[in-house]
Design a protein around this motif. Structure first.
Motif, short mmCIF file in Angstrom:
data_model
loop_
_atom_site.label_atom_id
_atom_site.label_comp_id
_atom_site.label_asym_id
_atom_site.label_seq_id
_atom_site.Cartn_x
_atom_site.Cartn_y
_atom_site.Cartn_z
N GLY A 204 0.78 -1.23 0.00
CA GLY A 204 0.00 0.00 0.00
C GLY A 204 0.81 1.28 0.00
O GLY A 204 0.31 2.33 -0.41
N ILE A 205 2.05 1.23 0.50
CA ILE A 205 2.95 2.38 0.42
C ILE A 205 3.97 2.08 -0.67
O ILE A 205 4.66 1.06 -0.61
CB ILE A 205 3.66 2.64 1.77
CG1 ILE A 205 2.64 2.91 2.87
CG2 ILE A 205 4.64 3.80 1.65
CD1 ILE A 205 1.83 4.18 2.69
N THR A 206 4.09 2.93 -1.66
CA THR A 206 4.94 2.65 -2.81
C THR A 206 6.40 2.95 -2.50
O THR A 206 6.73 3.67 -1.55
CB THR A 206 4.52 3.48 -4.02
OG1 THR A 206 4.78 4.88 -3.75
CG2 THR A 206 3.05 3.29 -4.34
N ALA A 207 7.28 2.40 -3.33
CA ALA A 207 8.72 2.67 -3.20
C ALA A 207 9.00 4.16 -3.30
O ALA A 207 9.84 4.70 -2.57
CB ALA A 207 9.48 1.90 -4.28
N GLN A 208 8.30 4.83 -4.20
CA GLN A 208 8.50 6.27 -4.37
C GLN A 208 8.14 7.04 -3.11
O GLN A 208 8.84 7.98 -2.72
CB GLN A 208 7.67 6.77 -5.57
CG GLN A 208 8.11 6.23 -6.92
CD GLN A 208 7.42 4.94 -7.30
OE1 GLN A 208 7.05 4.14 -6.43
NE2 GLN A 208 7.25 4.72 -8.59
N ASN A 295 -6.85 4.20 -13.05
CA ASN A 295 -6.80 4.33 -11.59
C ASN A 295 -6.36 2.99 -11.02
O ASN A 295 -7.18 2.15 -10.67
CB ASN A 295 -8.18 4.73 -11.05
CG ASN A 295 -8.20 4.83 -9.54
OD1 ASN A 295 -7.16 4.79 -8.88
ND2 ASN A 295 -9.40 4.93 -8.98
N LEU A 296 -5.03 2.78 -10.93
CA LEU A 296 -4.52 1.49 -10.48
C LEU A 296 -4.89 1.18 -9.04
O LEU A 296 -4.93 0.02 -8.64
CB LEU A 296 -3.00 1.44 -10.66
CG LEU A 296 -2.50 1.34 -12.11
CD1 LEU A 296 -0.98 1.24 -12.14
CD2 LEU A 296 -3.13 0.16 -12.84
N GLU A 297 -5.19 2.22 -8.23
CA GLU A 297 -5.67 1.95 -6.88
C GLU A 297 -6.98 1.17 -6.91
O GLU A 297 -7.24 0.34 -6.03
CB GLU A 297 -5.85 3.27 -6.10
CG GLU A 297 -4.56 3.91 -5.62
CD GLU A 297 -3.79 4.61 -6.73
OE1 GLU A 297 -4.35 4.80 -7.84
OE2 GLU A 297 -2.61 4.96 -6.49
N SER A 298 -7.81 1.43 -7.93
CA SER A 298 -9.06 0.68 -8.04
C SER A 298 -8.80 -0.78 -8.40
O SER A 298 -9.54 -1.68 -7.98
CB SER A 298 -9.97 1.33 -9.10
OG SER A 298 -9.46 1.16 -10.41
N VAL A 299 -7.75 -1.03 -9.17
CA VAL A 299 -7.36 -2.41 -9.48
C VAL A 299 -6.88 -3.11 -8.22
O VAL A 299 -7.28 -4.25 -7.93
CB VAL A 299 -6.26 -2.44 -10.56
CG1 VAL A 299 -5.79 -3.87 -10.82
CG2 VAL A 299 -6.75 -1.81 -11.85
N VAL A 328 1.72 1.71 -7.31
CA VAL A 328 0.98 0.60 -6.75
C VAL A 328 0.91 -0.57 -7.73
O VAL A 328 0.66 -1.71 -7.35
CB VAL A 328 -0.43 1.05 -6.32
CG1 VAL A 328 -1.32 1.29 -7.53
CG2 VAL A 328 -1.08 0.02 -5.39
N GLY A 329 1.20 -0.30 -9.02
CA GLY A 329 1.26 -1.37 -10.01
C GLY A 329 2.30 -2.41 -9.66
O GLY A 329 2.15 -3.59 -10.02
N GLN A 330 3.37 -2.01 -8.97
CA GLN A 330 4.39 -2.98 -8.55
C GLN A 330 3.79 -4.01 -7.60
O GLN A 330 4.07 -5.21 -7.71
CB GLN A 330 5.56 -2.25 -7.87
CG GLN A 330 6.71 -3.15 -7.51
CD GLN A 330 7.85 -2.40 -6.85
OE1 GLN A 330 7.65 -1.62 -5.92
NE2 GLN A 330 9.06 -2.63 -7.32
N ALA A 331 2.94 -3.55 -6.67
CA ALA A 331 2.29 -4.48 -5.74
C ALA A 331 1.27 -5.35 -6.47
O ALA A 331 1.16 -6.55 -6.18
CB ALA A 331 1.62 -3.70 -4.62
N ILE A 332 0.53 -4.77 -7.41
CA ILE A 332 -0.45 -5.55 -8.18
C ILE A 332 0.24 -6.68 -8.93
O ILE A 332 -0.18 -7.84 -8.89
CB ILE A 332 -1.22 -4.63 -9.15
CG1 ILE A 332 -2.10 -3.64 -8.39
CG2 ILE A 332 -2.06 -5.47 -10.13
CD1 ILE A 332 -2.65 -2.52 -9.25
#
Length: 347
Positions: A204-208, A295-299, A328-332
């Motif tokens: 939920g918290i990105t690398a950036q 909206n990748l958060e929705s994914v 967040v695409g990295q986590a997906i």
């Protein structure tokens, strides 16, 4: 086992005195196992100070015994009770992102936490969840609570109490239903025992976002290469998988549609995991849109529910589109790759 279930309105200002919370807290204080919502997914909690309580988590989930558990707390001040030191970078991240979906790994004090929770490691992962129900439960017990996701091991993580019920009713003492979770993916796990902190699990918290606070970090190579030995024991296991075989597909949607037809001609029932933008394009036995590419958060928020929804269609194969491996695409992508057992087709 009779599994109790309580509904709790997460919008109430102060939940600590509510009877549902008190009853669930009493079970935890008596070393029973209770599922509860967090902002990421539902967790399966037990007293992190007691070996017998923690053992019930592993038994209920069917979790491998070498897969350590994250410790959940309600007050940053208690971290020093469990760890040898808190590096400055860890303090900065706690200030920036706690409560929130960030687990920080630190060097552990010996003889405090259950060895079953830490599986004999010299480190421990700790986080403070950002959910009123979780925090009320933690405050009511005044305990550190060990809590992995509240699902059967290997299945998609639960984002609703119904998901927990489907997997674990009759195996655990209670479920606190606080409605659907928000983030939908587990917390980011960051090892702060190294001079340059290392992401062991994107979330939920990105690398950036982390780099904005503490500067340089690295990513465990095992996240990108299945041939690498993972730094965290739990990373070697397949997770999040639906019942049917899942395969990730690199290619244009026209190429994916041709692959669908080929597999159907072979006699397979085929599902497609896509997004709202392409949902009407595909012709398959089951097509499910998982949020929007805009909206990748929705994914992220819909991913586990989508994977579970495929199970009702009696499919042989699920083909999934790929997503950008950034933010967040990295986590997906991490979750999809694990769910697919690293099976990827390039068209």
């Amino acid at each position: 086992m009779d599994t109790k279930r309580w509904s709790v309105d997460k919008n109430v200002d102060n939940l600590t005195g509510y009877p549902q919370i008190t009853q669930a807290a009493d079970l935890l204080l008596n070393n029973e196992v209770v599922a509860f919502p967090t902002e990421t997914v539902y967790g399966l909690g037990a007293n992190a100070l007691n070996d017998q309580a923690v053992a019930k988590i592993f038994e209920a989930k069917g979790r491998p015994a070498d897969n350590p558990l994250i410790i959940h707390i309600a007050d940053e001040e208690v971290v020093s009770d469990f760890v040898e030191e808190i590096p400055e970078k860890a303090k900065q991240l706690m200030k920036a992102y706690w409560p929130g979906p960030l687990t920080i790994i630190l060097k552990m004090k010996e003889g405090v936490l259950s060895e079953k929770a830490t599986v004999g490691l010299s480190t421990v992962g700790i986080r403070m969840p950002d959910h009123p129900v979780a925090l009320a439960l933690l405050q009511s017990t005044n305990l550190p609570i060990a809590a992995p996701s509240a699902n059967s091991s290997g299945r998609p993580s639960p984002t609703t109490a119904e998901h927990v019920w489907d997997d674990l009713h009759g195996k655990i003492s209670g479920i606190v239903d606080g409605g659907p979770t928000g983030v939908g993916l587990e917390s980011t796990v960051l090892d702060c025992t190294e001079e340059v902190p290392v992401i062991l699990r994107p979330g939920g918290i990105t690398a950036q976002q982390i780099e904005e606070v503490i500067g340089e970090i690295t990513v465990d190579p095992a996240l990108l290469d299945s041939g690498q030995k993972p730094k965290s024991p739990g990373m070697k296991y397949r997770h999040y998988a639906p019942d049917a075989a899942l395969v990730l597909v690199k290619g244009e949607r026209e190429d994916i549609q041709r692959l669908i037809l080929e597999k159907q001609q072979e006699g397979l029932k085929v599902g497609v995991l896509t997004t709202e933008e392409n949902e009407s394009f595909y012709q398959a036995d089951k097509v499910i849109a998982c949020g929007s590419r805009e909206n990748l958060e929705s994914v992220a928020g819909s991913l586990y529910d989508t994977l579970r929804n495929f199970n009702s269609a009696d499919l042989d194969l699920i083909l999934s589109e790929m997503f950008p491996d950034e933010g967040v695409g990295q986590a997906i992508m991490n979750r999809l790759v694990k769910a697919a057992g690293y099976r990827v087709i390039s068209l």
